[in-house]
Design an enzyme around this catalytic site. Structure first.
Site, short mmCIF file in Angstrom:
data_model
loop_
_atom_site.label_atom_id
_atom_site.label_comp_id
_atom_site.label_asym_id
_atom_site.label_seq_id
_atom_site.Cartn_x
_atom_site.Cartn_y
_atom_site.Cartn_z
N HIS A 21 32.07 -19.64 -6.84
CA HIS A 21 33.30 -20.37 -6.53
C HIS A 21 33.03 -21.35 -5.41
O HIS A 21 32.26 -21.05 -4.50
CB HIS A 21 34.41 -19.39 -6.09
N HIS A 75 36.10 -24.80 -14.61
CA HIS A 75 37.39 -24.48 -13.97
C HIS A 75 38.07 -23.41 -14.83
O HIS A 75 37.49 -22.37 -15.09
CB HIS A 75 38.18 -25.80 -13.86
N ASP A 117 38.15 -15.41 -13.14
CA ASP A 117 38.03 -15.44 -14.60
C ASP A 117 37.11 -14.37 -15.17
O ASP A 117 37.04 -14.22 -16.39
CB ASP A 117 37.51 -16.82 -15.03
N1 ACO Z 1 25.35 -18.88 -12.33
C1 ACO Z 1 24.15 -19.23 -11.80
N2 ACO Z 1 23.98 -19.96 -10.69
C2 ACO Z 1 25.08 -20.39 -10.08
C3 ACO Z 1 26.38 -20.11 -10.56
C4 ACO Z 1 26.49 -19.33 -11.73
N3 ACO Z 1 27.69 -19.02 -12.24
N4 ACO Z 1 27.31 -20.68 -9.76
C5 ACO Z 1 26.63 -21.32 -8.80
N5 ACO Z 1 25.29 -21.15 -8.98
C6 ACO Z 1 24.21 -21.63 -8.09
C7 ACO Z 1 23.98 -23.13 -8.30
O1 ACO Z 1 23.00 -23.37 -9.28
C8 ACO Z 1 23.55 -23.54 -6.92
O2 ACO Z 1 22.20 -23.15 -6.75
P1 ACO Z 1 21.21 -24.03 -5.83
O3 ACO Z 1 21.76 -23.96 -4.45
O4 ACO Z 1 19.89 -23.38 -5.99
O5 ACO Z 1 21.25 -25.42 -6.42
C9 ACO Z 1 24.38 -22.67 -5.99
O6 ACO Z 1 24.68 -21.48 -6.75
C10 ACO Z 1 25.71 -23.32 -5.53
O7 ACO Z 1 26.44 -23.69 -6.70
P2 ACO Z 1 27.16 -25.08 -6.91
O8 ACO Z 1 27.23 -25.39 -8.36
O9 ACO Z 1 26.56 -26.10 -6.01
O10 ACO Z 1 28.61 -24.75 -6.36
P3 ACO Z 1 29.94 -25.52 -6.67
O11 ACO Z 1 30.88 -25.13 -5.58
O12 ACO Z 1 29.69 -26.97 -6.91
O13 ACO Z 1 30.43 -24.90 -8.08
C11 ACO Z 1 31.42 -23.43 -9.66
C12 ACO Z 1 31.32 -23.84 -8.18
C13 ACO Z 1 31.69 -24.67 -10.51
C14 ACO Z 1 32.61 -22.49 -9.83
C15 ACO Z 1 30.10 -22.74 -10.09
O14 ACO Z 1 29.91 -21.57 -9.32
C16 ACO Z 1 30.06 -22.41 -11.59
O15 ACO Z 1 29.71 -23.27 -12.39
N6 ACO Z 1 30.45 -21.14 -11.98
C17 ACO Z 1 30.51 -20.79 -13.37
C18 ACO Z 1 31.79 -21.30 -14.00
C19 ACO Z 1 33.00 -20.54 -13.54
O16 ACO Z 1 33.06 -19.33 -13.53
N7 ACO Z 1 34.06 -21.31 -13.16
C20 ACO Z 1 35.34 -20.78 -12.76
C21 ACO Z 1 35.59 -21.02 -11.30
S1 ACO Z 1 37.09 -20.28 -10.78
C22 ACO Z 1 38.28 -21.33 -11.41
O17 ACO Z 1 38.15 -22.52 -11.42
C23 ACO Z 1 39.45 -20.76 -11.94
#
Ligand code: ACO
Length: 430
Positions: A308, A267, A365
């Protein structure tokens, strides 16, 4: 006119149930399942709330497919260009753009509640010099309910409003004090003649030894970042504030729980992680290695600042922040190779099949840390800056929830899949 409903059929018993559909101003319709358990004996199961609306709200709307973000109906792009953070905070809290006199009064109230009770200072001495400022924020903001008894009656609308003002007003002071504690410098008292963000810069960077002048470029950049971070509907920290508040907990405790949730790297903690990641990548020639790590399901590494839950298109805030990043670096004449590295990383990731297929774009971010760095704000303060801005959203959601006569304590159900009922076994028989 017939009401829109959805009929569910249980293929085991053949029983059907008709459920009403709720429609908002924008966005997909939702099936109202609130009577499902009582009438059909089913719970719904939705880990991570992928398809579940937890409330109705008039604050913020996101269309993740279009990359659209509206506060009280106003597009984020227009607010970032034409408004300022305090006006946006007013908009979120009261639902309309303030008339000039309303704005002046609000600014006066906020800028005259910036000091905290002098004894709050003692809390800082209890933290080790190297405590993470977010840890200090969780503790000190939570402690405010012990000081401001005249604003903790959640059933009193005047108390709620005073608490909202106090939180918006005092967050920068607590944040700056957390920073000063970590570097061993004396706390700097707020200056009410400065703007909200100008005063924050003053409290962060002034010392008692010499005059400090607020740089207008830094002041405006911070203001834009705060507008963009002010609210984002039912994200993890806002939902935490709402859930904490649903039990009648006081607003200071609720916002403290929101800060704790925001700190997580998935987050708000991501802005700090982005800079650490860019530091670790170090050079454009290492990008491919890190892209491969991000794609490797056996490797926990994720591209921080990417992806996201809601946006499956470019996060509109990231677009604005990238432009602000250009402007700030140019105005302050800073040549930061990290910005080049970030842009190249975005370019490479955005042309990679893995990221394209999953609609992974830079989020809010990804570039914000580079601006904070250019303004001289240390990495461990990035999430604190986010928390200051998001307080406007948290307290507006809390106010909306408490004021809603339909609100009830938040109490999700579960699917129990532990051991079936069994008899206790005496120690000698285990
Ligand atoms: N790098 C690599 N792969 C990713 C990333 C990433 N940053 N984000 C998502 N994915 C992939 C997942 O592995 C998943 O792959 P799959 O379908 O093969 O299993 C797919 O994309 C969907 O991702 P989920 O994790 O299921 O999506 P969710 O909605 O649960 O998570 C999140 C969203 C937590 C923001 C995620 O994208 C992440 O961890 N990003 C990195 C951390 C980040 O930047 N967070 C800030 C978010 S904005 C905020 O809160 C202010």
């Amino acid at each position: 006119m017939s009401q829109h409903t959805v009929t569910l059929t249980d293929n085991k018993t053949g029983k059907t149930i008709e459920l009403p559909v709720v429609e908002g101003t924008h966005g997909p319709p939702a099936i109202d399942v609130s009577k499902l358990y009582r009438e059909a004996g089913f719970f719904t199961y939705d880990p991570g709330f992928l398809s579940t609306a937890s409330c109705t709200s008039q604050l913020t709307f996101i269309d993740g497919n279009k990359g659209q973000l509206l506060y009280r109906g106003y597009p984020i792009e227009q607010l970032a260009e034409k408004s300022n953070f305090l006006e946006v905070a007013y908009l979120l809290l009261y639902g309309h753009l303030p008339k000039p006199t309303e704005y002046d009064n609000f600014e006066h109230v906020i800028m005259h509640h910036t000091m905290f009770n002098e004894t709050v200072k003692n809390f800082f001495d209890g933290f080790r010099y190297d405590a993470h400022p977010m840890a200090i924020m969780v503790g000190v903001v939570g402690s405010l309910s012990a000081f401001y008894h005249d604003s903790t009656d959640v059933n009193n609308a005047v108390h709620r409003e005073i608490a909202a003002h106090r939180l918006i007003a005092k967050m920068p002071t607590i944040a700056a004090a957390s920073y000063k504690h970590s570097i061993g410098e004396p706390f700097i008292y707020p200056r009410n003649d400065l703007s909200y963000t100008g005063n924050l810069l003053h409290m962060l960077f002034a010392t008692p030894c010499e005059p400090y002048e607020v740089n207008p470029v830094a002041e405006r950049a911070l203001d834009i970042l705060f507008i963009l971070h002010a609210d984002h509907e039912q994200n993890a920290s806002t939902s935490t504030v709402r859930l904490s508040g649903s039990s009648g907990a006081d607003p200071f405790a609720c916002v403290s729980s929101g800060i704790a949730s925001l700190w997580g790297p998935a987050h708000g903690g991501a802005n700090e992680e982005v800079l650490k990641m860019l530091d670790e990548i170090g050079d454009v020639k290492h990008i491919d290695k890190y892209i491969a790590k991000a794609k490797d399901k056996d490797d926990p590494f994720r591209l921080m600042g990417f992806g996201h839950r809601v946006y499956k298109n470019y996060d509109p805030r990231a677009k604005l922040i990238r432009q602000t990043c250009y402007d700030v670096l140019e105005s302050l004449k800073i040549n930061d190779p990290m910005f080049e590295l970030a842009m190249r990383l975005e370019e490479i990731a955005r042309s990679d099949e893995y990221f394209i297929k999953r609609n992974l774009y830079p989020n809010v971010d990804f570039y914000s840390g580079i601006i904070y760095k250019a303004l001289g704000i240390p990495t461990n303060m990035f999430t604190v800056m986010f928390a200051i801005a998001r307080t406007a959203g948290w307290i507006s959601h809390w106010t909306e929830m408490i004021g809603d006569p339909a609100h009830r304590i938040g109490r999700p159900r579960q699917i129990y899949n532990g051991a079936a009922m069994r008899d206790f076994v005496m120690p000698e028989d285990r």
